[in-house]
Design an enzyme around this catalytic site. Sequence first.
Site: not given
Length: 246
Positions: A8, A129
């Site tokens: 990330d 998500d």
Amino acid sequence: MILFPAIDLKDGRCVRLVQGDMAKATVFNDDPAAQAQAFEAQGFEYLHIVDLDGAFAGKPMNARAVESILAEIHIPAQLGGGVRDLATIDGWLGKGVSRIVIGTAAVRDPELVRRAARLFPGRIAVGIDARDGLVAVEGWAEVSTLAAVELGKRFEDAGVAAVIYTDIARDGLLRGLNVEATLALAEALTIPVIASGGLASLADVERLLKPDCAKLEGAITGRALYDGRLDPAQALDLIRLAKAPA
């Protein structure tokens, strides 16, 4: 099953967040390319990259870091974060990304997903998500009224290669994957599903290798790898053993 190590990216560095909160970022490596090389050397076969800044900005923000990763690895990589148009998709695929993950745009502009899947068969994934079963967008900053299963079903006939399902409530907290919700989504779809959010230990990998999880394409692991809770060699050995003929 594929175990995807996650990189990330925030401000060009490898970080992990807690429940998607950019204010709760822990930096694990200042050199994303070196981290990617380390994952490849450990035996991982597929990399998961997220441009966190891009997810909030709506456009690529860590391009230099992503390009440095692509220049150093030989394994495929999937990339999400800030992908909102065909030009961005085409650009990243041309630079060596194997699969593009579309999240916010899958809610805001579903036709983009359909067009991209037609133009680039097998190379487009949808990132779902969810917080309490509802889809979150814009880097998880906004929660919609759309259910995760409903969003997934919208792309059943689109030719999408995979759905990446992240339980935001568990992401970065090392509480274990939400296997129940992930399997419910997988059962509702014909699209392969990848589990994400909360993978904490070897026990999670063992759970994913149970027969009822056979439909899942794999799982993404982040913080557990970085802080040493998940031993890469042990995890990958378990997966190889499960794949070996009886």
